[in-house]
Design an enzyme around this catalytic site. Structure first.
Site, PDB file in Angstrom:
ATOM      1  N   CYS A   1       0.826  -1.212   0.000  1.00  0.00           N
ATOM      2  CA  CYS A   1       0.000   0.000   0.000  1.00  0.00           C
ATOM      3  C   CYS A   1       0.859   1.260   0.000  1.00  0.00           C
ATOM      4  O   CYS A   1       1.400   1.660   1.035  1.00  0.00           O
ATOM      5  CB  CYS A   1      -0.933  -0.010   1.212  1.00  0.00           C
ATOM      6  SG  CYS A   1      -1.966   1.455   1.311  1.00  0.00           S
TER       7      CYS A   1
ATOM      8  N   CYS B   1      -0.416   4.117   2.165  1.00  0.00           N
ATOM      9  CA  CYS B   1      -0.162   3.917   3.598  1.00  0.00           C
ATOM     10  C   CYS B   1       1.319   4.139   3.928  1.00  0.00           C
ATOM     11  O   CYS B   1       1.648   4.771   4.926  1.00  0.00           O
ATOM     12  CB  CYS B   1      -0.503   2.488   4.034  1.00  0.00           C
ATOM     13  SG  CYS B   1      -1.999   1.819   3.339  1.00  0.00           S
ATOM     14  N   ASP B   2       2.204   3.587   3.127  1.00  0.00           N
ATOM     15  CA  ASP B   2       3.616   3.498   3.527  1.00  0.00           C
ATOM     16  C   ASP B   2       4.583   4.328   2.688  1.00  0.00           C
ATOM     17  O   ASP B   2       5.759   4.436   3.039  1.00  0.00           O
ATOM     18  CB  ASP B   2       4.059   2.022   3.482  1.00  0.00           C
ATOM     19  CG  ASP B   2       3.236   1.168   4.444  1.00  0.00           C
ATOM     20  OD1 ASP B   2       2.845   1.701   5.494  1.00  0.00           O
ATOM     21  OD2 ASP B   2       2.986  -0.006   4.139  1.00  0.00           O
TER      22      ASP B   2
END
Ligand code: NDP
Length: 310
Positions: free
Chosen positions: A134, A137-138
């Site tokens: 992701c 997200c990261d």
């Protein structure tokens, strides 16, 4: 046999949010968490984009907070897996992994989706230490660093484009000589100076020592191998919705995502509602999943009222 007003299957952001709303509406929700309580956030480290956590939060901690909030309003949380469902009657029947049967007037599905992985041993070894599924997200953790994305679909194109705004070079590994992604997404990728597409290329190994420092890739036409230094390795080869037990009962798209009516969470079966990634392959964020969990609880509440059960 006792008939529950509302059963929630799954325990990610969608499931817990549905539980909070259902519990506060006197629906006495009963949750079955499934085999991976907390869902995909349990394999995420820092979450910085969920509103309400100004300093960020670890994925597992956030799920614990969600669970506590659901339990505060007396949601019954059970760590079972629902193995089968029977939606043929007015009252829905669920079969648990321990053989027990549960009856429910309304069912909220929040079973999520699982990222597909390449299956490399090094991918497992560096999970959350440079390997992610992701970018939203990261990606931030790799700001200014070189990264790689694997995949040739819309997700890979989107992840690569997202990362190209943060990273000087994004190596996109496409296993064929063409991408599956939509034309507009392909153009975005091909026109980006920061994205370097490696055609006919597969990852052989992720290299590192505690954290990712590079990858070994192979051209599957020439068998030529090479090593590229990277800090982040993003796998974007698709997701599988966890909807197998509903197959042939609920309307789904060709990938198995549950179809809902308009902007609601209504499925084709009265009293069965679908929320979260099990019905959304586009946004797939904790906050959007939570939003649909809320909608599912409100839809279920209206359904129970219309049936005279609430
Ligand atoms: P897709 O199934 O569309 O694409 C998967 C990609 O990964 C393909 O290029 C596939 O290669 C590749 N792949 C699969 N397995 C491997 C492997 N083992 N090694 C290397 N590469 C592999 O999945 P997506 O997640 O991209 O998209 C899913 C759906 O969601 C699609 O319908 C897509 O259009 C949609 N979507 C829409 C978005 C939007 O509208 N903004 C954003 C994201 C997704 P190959 O082509 O060779 O099979």
């Amino acid at each position: 046999m006792d008939v529950k007003k509302c059963v929630i299957i799954g325990s990610g952001p969608a499931g817990y949010t549905a539980a909070i709303y259902a519990a506060r509406a006197n629906m006495d929700p009963v949750m079955y968490t499934g085999a991976e309580p907390g869902g995909q956030l349990m394999i995420t480290t820092e979450v910085e984009n969920y509103p309400g956590y100004p300093d960020g939060v670890q994925g597992p901690q956030m799920m614990e907070d969600f669970r506590k909030q659901a339990e505060r309003f007396e949601t019954e949380v059970n760590y079972n897996m629902v193995q089968g469902v029977d939606f043929s009657g007015d009252v829905h029947k669920l079969t648990l992994d321990n053989g027990e049967e549960v009856l429910a007037h309304s069912v909220i599905i929040a079973t999520g989706a699982s990222a597909k992985w390449l299956g490399l041993p090094s991918e497992k070894k560096f999970m959350n230490k440079g390997v992610s599924a992701c970018a939203v997200c990261d990606g931030f953790f790799f700001k200014g660093k070189e990264v790689a994305v694997v995949g040739g679909g819309d997700t890979a194109a989107e992840e690569a484009s997202y990362l190209s705004k943060l990273c000087p070079t994004v190596h996109l590994l496409v296993r064929r000589d063409e991408m599956r992604a939509s034309k507009i997404m392909q153009e975005r990728v091909l026109n980006s100076k920061a994205i370097k597409v490696h055609w006919n290329t597969e990852a052989q190994e992720i290299i590192g020592n505690g954290e990712v420092t590079g990858m070994k890739i192979v051209n599957n036409q020439t068998q030529e191998t090479s090593e590229i230094p990277i800090s982040g390795f993003f796998v974007a080869i698709g997701h599988t919705p966890n909807t197998g037990i509903f197959k042939d009962l609920l309307k789904m798209d060709e990938s198995g995502y549950i179809l809902t009516e308009g902007k609601s969470t209504l499925t084709n079966i009265p009293g069965v509602f679908a929320s979260g990634d099990a019905q959304d392959h586009v946004y797939r964020q904790a906050v959007t999943a939570a939003g649909t969990g809320c909608k599912a609880a409100l839809d279920a509440e209206r359904y129970l009222v219309s049936k005279g059960i609430l």
